[in-house]
Design a protein around this motif. Structure first.
Motif, PDB file in Angstrom:
ATOM      1  N   VAL A 264      37.613 104.081  45.823  1.00  9.35           N
ATOM      2  CA  VAL A 264      38.780 103.423  46.406  1.00  9.35           C
ATOM      3  C   VAL A 264      39.438 102.617  45.304  1.00  9.35           C
ATOM      4  O   VAL A 264      38.753 101.925  44.533  1.00  9.35           O
ATOM      5  CB  VAL A 264      38.375 102.516  47.579  1.00  9.35           C
ATOM      6  CG1 VAL A 264      39.574 101.724  48.093  1.00  9.35           C
ATOM      7  CG2 VAL A 264      37.764 103.341  48.715  1.00  9.35           C
TER       8      VAL A 264
ATOM      9  N   GLY B  75      41.867 105.930  48.894  1.00  9.09           N
ATOM     10  CA  GLY B  75      40.552 106.454  48.596  1.00  9.09           C
ATOM     11  C   GLY B  75      40.604 107.934  48.309  1.00  9.09           C
ATOM     12  O   GLY B  75      41.458 108.661  48.843  1.00  9.09           O
TER      13      GLY B  75
ATOM     14  N   VAL C  49      40.446 104.948  54.234  1.00 14.09           N
ATOM     15  CA  VAL C  49      40.072 103.596  53.816  1.00 14.09           C
ATOM     16  C   VAL C  49      40.487 102.619  54.903  1.00 14.09           C
ATOM     17  O   VAL C  49      41.544 102.780  55.528  1.00 14.09           O
ATOM     18  CB  VAL C  49      40.754 103.213  52.482  1.00 14.09           C
ATOM     19  CG1 VAL C  49      40.366 101.807  52.061  1.00 14.09           C
ATOM     20  CG2 VAL C  49      40.408 104.213  51.391  1.00 14.09           C
TER      21      VAL C  49
ATOM     22  N   LEU D 116      35.213  96.151  53.093  1.00  6.79           N
ATOM     23  CA  LEU D 116      35.883  97.405  52.753  1.00  6.79           C
ATOM     24  C   LEU D 116      35.044  98.579  53.240  1.00  6.79           C
ATOM     25  O   LEU D 116      33.837  98.632  52.991  1.00  6.79           O
ATOM     26  CB  LEU D 116      36.060  97.484  51.234  1.00  6.79           C
ATOM     27  CG  LEU D 116      36.660  98.772  50.661  1.00  6.79           C
ATOM     28  CD1 LEU D 116      38.104  98.937  51.117  1.00  6.79           C
ATOM     29  CD2 LEU D 116      36.583  98.748  49.127  1.00  6.79           C
TER      30      LEU D 116
ATOM     31  N   TRP E 102      32.250 105.731  59.102  1.00  9.13           N
ATOM     32  CA  TRP E 102      32.748 104.757  58.141  1.00  9.13           C
ATOM     33  C   TRP E 102      31.570 104.129  57.397  1.00  9.13           C
ATOM     34  O   TRP E 102      30.589 103.720  58.007  1.00  9.13           O
ATOM     35  CB  TRP E 102      33.555 103.684  58.853  1.00  9.13           C
ATOM     36  CG  TRP E 102      34.837 104.211  59.407  1.00  9.13           C
ATOM     37  CD1 TRP E 102      35.048 104.735  60.650  1.00  9.13           C
ATOM     38  CD2 TRP E 102      36.090 104.292  58.720  1.00  9.13           C
ATOM     39  NE1 TRP E 102      36.350 105.140  60.786  1.00  9.13           N
ATOM     40  CE2 TRP E 102      37.023 104.877  59.617  1.00  9.13           C
ATOM     41  CE3 TRP E 102      36.528 103.923  57.446  1.00  9.13           C
ATOM     42  CZ2 TRP E 102      38.357 105.093  59.267  1.00  9.13           C
ATOM     43  CZ3 TRP E 102      37.854 104.141  57.105  1.00  9.13           C
ATOM     44  CH2 TRP E 102      38.747 104.721  58.011  1.00  9.13           C
TER      45      TRP E 102
ATOM     46  N   ALA F  18      35.024 103.037  53.806  1.00  7.65           N
ATOM     47  CA  ALA F  18      35.601 104.335  53.473  1.00  7.65           C
ATOM     48  C   ALA F  18      34.968 105.395  54.368  1.00  7.65           C
ATOM     49  O   ALA F  18      33.823 105.252  54.812  1.00  7.65           O
ATOM     50  CB  ALA F  18      35.361 104.676  52.007  1.00  7.65           C
TER      51      ALA F  18
END
Length: 334
Positions: free
Chosen positions: A54, A64, A126, A133, A27, A135
């Motif tokens: 995203v 995303g 996501v 945040l 991530w 992704a």
């Protein structure tokens, strides 16, 4: 404990392996989720060469995708933040909606074998965590598992209440691991950060490695904007606390010998009355980290020269380096 083999920093063939085994499978922090709070807002980013974005859909959902047109591979959105109703490829004008569905392939002809439903954007994963945040392209674990003991570490910090107020990007000519090695130890502070050294109780500087993160602490003296705690999270993001806020950064390789660091600054108070204080805090943060880049560039050049072979790591000050390098070696199977 020995430092990582310098060949792993300067061999151009290593970065594609890292992209496959580290950056694609973990991530990646994209900054504050507030960047995509409204419908149509997006953030596009580079993840060690992989282009992603995203977007907040019209239905309010975050999605995303690879930032790659399904037609001929063009980049759809420029890196950074923005707003769009649909995603239009600048190359041949293919149009996708915010669910990734191909809406229009103009001037494509009447090929009966062509079905737009067969050519949606390639999705990625996501997640949100406490106002941040993330992704991931093909994650090995969920975000909570990757964060590990960081969740408990920050449980009492009101990080989701801070508002994103500024961002900065710095690019320098060194391998991303050279900079990470530097960030996760305080051993260099007396030699590189003279003002910072004078502003902390360096004899009490402590580095400890934990599941998913490294913690560095030192009691601050009067006048230091930092609160005395700096965190690094696997594989490549940081979080530093200061009075009334924090910063985060992502350490992203652009090439085997070139790295970008993308900073976001967050504050509890973003009123006009505190603008000058915020600006001073941001400038102080960036002044400290910019002192690192020169030594990292010089170190990378020495690795490139072949004049360096792996040296010993300090048991007291370089536990973080050892932890990070072991994670890299495990991912690369070396």
């Amino acid at each position: 404990m020995l430092n990582l083999d310098p060949a792993l920093y300067v061999d151009p063939a290593v970065l594609p392996r890292e992209r496959d085994t580290i950056f694609t499978r973990t991530w990646q922090l994209l900054g504050p989720v507030s960047q995509v709070k409204d419908r149509g807002q997006y953030v596009a980013a580079d993840l060690a060469g992989a282009k992603v974005f995203v977007v907040r859909g019209r239905d309010g959902q975050l999605r995303g995708f690879r930032n790659v047109c399904r037609h001929r591979g063009a980049k759809l959105l420029e890196e950074g933040t923005g707003r769009c109703a649909t995603i239009r490829c600048p190359y041949h004008q293919w149009v996708f909606d915010d669910t990734g569905r191909l809406v229009t392939a103009p001037w494509f002809g009447d090929d009966p074998d062509f079905n737009p439903a067969d050519w949606p954007l390639e999705p990625i994963h996501v997640a949100e965590w406490r106002g941040l945040l993330f992704a991931a392209i093909s994650p090995e674990t969920d975000l909570t598992t990757q964060l590990g003991e960081l969740i408990a570490e920050l449980a009492d910090e009101p990080i989701e209440t801070y508002q994103a107020a500024a961002t900065d990007r710095v690019v320098f000519d060194a391998n991303w691991k050279v900079y990470t090695d530097n960030f996760v130890e305080g051993y260099h502070i007396p030699g590189v950060h003279h003002a910072f050294f004078a502003a902390i109780e360096f004899e009490q500087f402590k580095t400890t490695a934990h599941k998913g993160f490294i913690r560095m602490t030192a009691p601050p003296r009067d006048g230091l904007f930092y609160r005395g705690k700096w965190l690094w999270m696997w594989p490549n993001w940081t979080l530093s606390l200061f009075e009334g806020g924090m910063n985060t950064s992502r350490i992203n390789p652009l090439a085997f010998d070139r790295t970008e660091q993308i900073y976001h600054f967050y504050f509890a108070d973003t009123s006009e009355a505190t603008a000058s204080k915020r600006a001073s805090t941001i400038a102080g943060n960036l002044a400290v980290v910019r002192e690192d880049y020169e030594v990292c560039v010089a170190t990378h050049k020495n690795y490139m020269s072949g004049g360096y072979s792996s040296g010993p790591l300090s048991p007291r000050h370089e536990q973080g380096v050892h932890y990070f390098q072991n994670k890299v070696k495990e991912a690369l199977a070396v």
